[in-house]
Design an enzyme around this catalytic site. Structure first.
Site, short mmCIF file in Angstrom:
data_model
loop_
_atom_site.label_atom_id
_atom_site.label_comp_id
_atom_site.label_asym_id
_atom_site.label_seq_id
_atom_site.Cartn_x
_atom_site.Cartn_y
_atom_site.Cartn_z
N THR A 1 23.24 79.04 19.75
CA THR A 1 23.26 77.85 20.61
C THR A 1 24.67 77.53 21.10
OG1 THR A 1 23.49 76.26 18.79
CG2 THR A 1 21.26 76.91 19.41
N ASP A 2 25.70 77.92 20.36
CA ASP A 2 27.06 77.76 20.88
C ASP A 2 27.22 78.52 22.19
OD1 ASP A 2 28.54 76.02 19.30
OD2 ASP A 2 29.04 77.53 17.82
N VAL A 3 26.75 79.77 22.19
CA VAL A 3 26.87 80.61 23.40
C VAL A 3 26.01 80.07 24.52
CG1 VAL A 3 26.36 82.89 24.34
CG2 VAL A 3 27.54 82.68 22.14
N ASP B 1 26.30 74.65 15.57
CA ASP B 1 25.26 75.58 16.01
C ASP B 1 24.02 75.59 15.13
OD1 ASP B 1 23.92 78.37 16.07
OD2 ASP B 1 25.24 78.47 17.82
#
Length: 605
Positions: free
Chosen positions: A454-456, A426
């Site tokens: 950014t993971d989500v 991320d």
């Protein structure tokens, strides 16, 4: 076929009934994924196949949310993002509205796919607040799980936070030239070797390893001072050389919020060799069925991006089968535990069927191919090239299931040469995409948020790619390869070409007698009225902001409401969210021994 969305322009006085960014992001995603299927312009309702969508700020959250900042304040984003600085802090981008836009695109795409399956749906509802809560589902699970008295404190608190949020609680390091950079490694030995090259003792490096790895869960990284000082005395080139020699990834940060070469969010490619016979619809569906009912997804994923993508597909109605290594995913044991399993892991994977298979063996790979043969989609977030090395790339799985939707979610796509691709996590994606610069205003050093932004977002974009691929397959009969990445998802967040101006005191959470308050757009715009309400002798941001410590958050909200000036309570205790009446229809309280969950972000009708 028409896909309609109405995106009203913000009124000069009244808050917008729907955030324009939601519509813009949804339109961009729909044009890029199903643009050949429907018209994504704001053309008004036309034709029997129109999809109505409603996306506002609050959705089922019973609070007066009048903009991006209010959503971030109410739902906990400011709290989690600000942990590293010791207090709540806004993201300087429209992150919640971007999430709402992706959810809107998913809802529209899912409705169109459901119609092919015989389910008559015409409308989808979602909101920016529901996107924000979904983004926080792991943090909410961690905060509401049963406490482990034997464990260390879950969230370490930085001791020397500054007003801007830049503190020792962040993971960003600075070189001798003053260049900010991010490190990443998942290997404790590589971490030790890197710091040894800089003259740091193994003991000091070891004390830094745990907070460095746990920053993904805690959003805080309190590193020993020896590590920061060692980085500060070394030139950036020497740091890069040390990182390269040890297999550690290093990405320098710049002030550019929109670096060149950012990819499109999604790339969909048809399977070679022509289309198969399109599959017929599944026949009339039962009333109340979800749009992806009857769809089977196999996933081989880890950490956050991949599992959350599968969770989103599950929320849309898909049956998800998760392939884990023998003994199960190591994340199952991470504290805190709920009913014997990590609450954070369960927040992303509960409800999925699990099959254990060692993909390093021929038997394990055969087991996965057998699962795929009876599946509609396959999702992975493996390291670059692993699919080919395992013989489980799209071309070979299409031999097993020719109309398979094959979705690979990577860190950086093809933005780097293979031999120089950083570890796909991320914070490096935030750095490379310019998001780390855009998150903070000018005058502050660029730094990623330790909330896994950014993971989500990458998970939601991957899920949208799968739904769009299924819709394309339903029309053409062809298999589809969907390519997304953390970098491409980060590029979806709207931002200006230069960093925004520094925060005004009234744009930050205001300290009250018992908490924090975030002023609404109207309150910030009418400084004279705000001065009258607060009793400030000077209608200037600083003196007005200084008055708020005299009363409680509730008292100020009533006074501001009486003057037709809005304000939002800044939630800084996620464990209290399920009992908050405002979140009754958005969050499910923790059952005995369990953890709180976020309700589905869509309503279909």
């Amino acid at each position: 076929m028409n896909i309609t969305f109405s995106v009203p322009s913000p009124a000069p006085v009244a808050p917008p009934t729907a955030p324009s960014v939601v519509g813009e992001v949804a339109a961009r995603l729909l044009r890029g994924t199903i643009g050949d299927i429907g018209d994504t312009r704001d053309t008004g309702v036309a034709g029997p196949c129109a999809v109505h969508r409603t996306a506002d700020w609050a959705g089922p959250v019973a609070d007066d949310l009048d903009g991006e900042g209010a959503v971030q304040a109410a739902c906990g984003i400011m709290h989690v993002h600000g942990r590293a600085g010791g207090g709540p802090l806004p993201l300087a981008v429209d992150y919640a509205a971007t999430l709402g836009g992706v959810l809107t695109a998913q809802g529209v795409s899912a409705v169109l796919l459901a119609r092919h399956q015989g389910l008559e749906l015409r409308e989808v509802r979602t909101s920016a607040a529901q996107g924000a809560l979904l983004a926080l589902c792991q943090y909410l699970a961690e905060a509401t799980a049963p406490p482990d008295e034997a464990a260390a404190p879950r969230i370490p608190v930085p001791s020397d936070a500054t007003a801007s949020g830049a503190a020792v609680g962040g993971a960003t390091l600075v070189s001798a030239e003053g260049a900010a950079f991010e490190l990443e490694t998942l290997d404790p030995e590589a971490w030790r070797q890197f710091w040894a090259r800089l003259g740091v003792t193994a003991r000091a490096a070891g004390r830094g390893w745990s907070p460095f790895q746990q920053r993904f869960a805690t959003a805080v990284c309190v590193l020993p001072g020896e590590l920061r000082e060692a980085a500060r005395t070394a030139p950036l080139d020497a740091l890069r050389a040390a990182a390269g020699a040890c297999g550690v990834s290093l990405v320098a940060l710049s002030d550019d919020p929109v670096p060149p070469g950012l990819p499109e969010p999604v790339r969909l490619l048809p399977a070679p060799g022509g289309a198969c016979v399109p599959r017929p619809g599944g026949g009339p569906a039962s009333p109340g069925a979800l749009p992806l009912s009857g769809v089977r997804v196999v996933e081989s994923t880890r950490r956050v991006q991949g599992p959350l993508a599968g969770h989103v597909l599950e929320l849309l109605g898909a049956d998800v089968i998760r392939v884990e290594p023998p003994g199960g995913d190591p994340m199952r044991g991470l504290p805190p535990l709920a009913d014997g399993c990590s609450a954070r892991y369960a927040a992303l994977n509960a409800g999925k069927a699990v099959v254990e298979a060692d993909l390093r063996t021929a038997e394990g790979r055969a087991a996965l191919r057998e699962l795929v043969a009876d599946a509609d989609a396959f999702v992975h977030n493996w390291a670059p090239g692993r699919d080919v090395r395992l013989g489980l790339d799209a071309e070979r799985l299409w031999r097993v299931r020719p109309d398979l939707v094959y979705a690979g979610a990577s860190g950086f796509g093809d933005a780097y040469p293979p031999e120089h691709t950083p570890i796909g996590t991320d914070y490096l994606a935030q750095a490379r995409s310019g998001l780390a610069a855009a998150l903070r205003p000018a005058g502050e050093p660029p730094a990623p948020s330790l909330m896994t932004l950014t993971d989500v977002l990458g998970a939601l974009v991957c899920a949208q790619a799968v739904v769009a691929g299924l819709l394309r397959r339903a029309r053409t009969g062809s298999g589809v390869r969907a390519e997304t990445s953390l970098l491409s998802a980060a590029a979806l967040v709207p931002r200006p070409p230069v960093r925004r101006a520094a925060w005004s005191p009234l744009e930050l959470p205001l300290r009250t007698a018992d908490g924090h308050l975030y002023l609404g757009e109207r309150a910030r715009a009418d400084l004279a009225a705000l001065a009258r309400v607060t009793g400030s002798a000077h209608a200037a941001p600083g003196p007005v902001a200084g008055r708020f410590g005299r009363r409680t958050t509730g008292e100020w909200r009533e006074r501001l409401r009486s003057a037709a000036l809005g304000a939002t309570e800044v939630r800084t205790d996620l464990s209290a969210l399920p009992a908050d009446p405002a979140f009754r229809d958005a969050v499910v309280p923790a059952p005995p021994g369990g953890y709180a969950t976020v309700r589905s972000p869509w309503t279909f009708s």
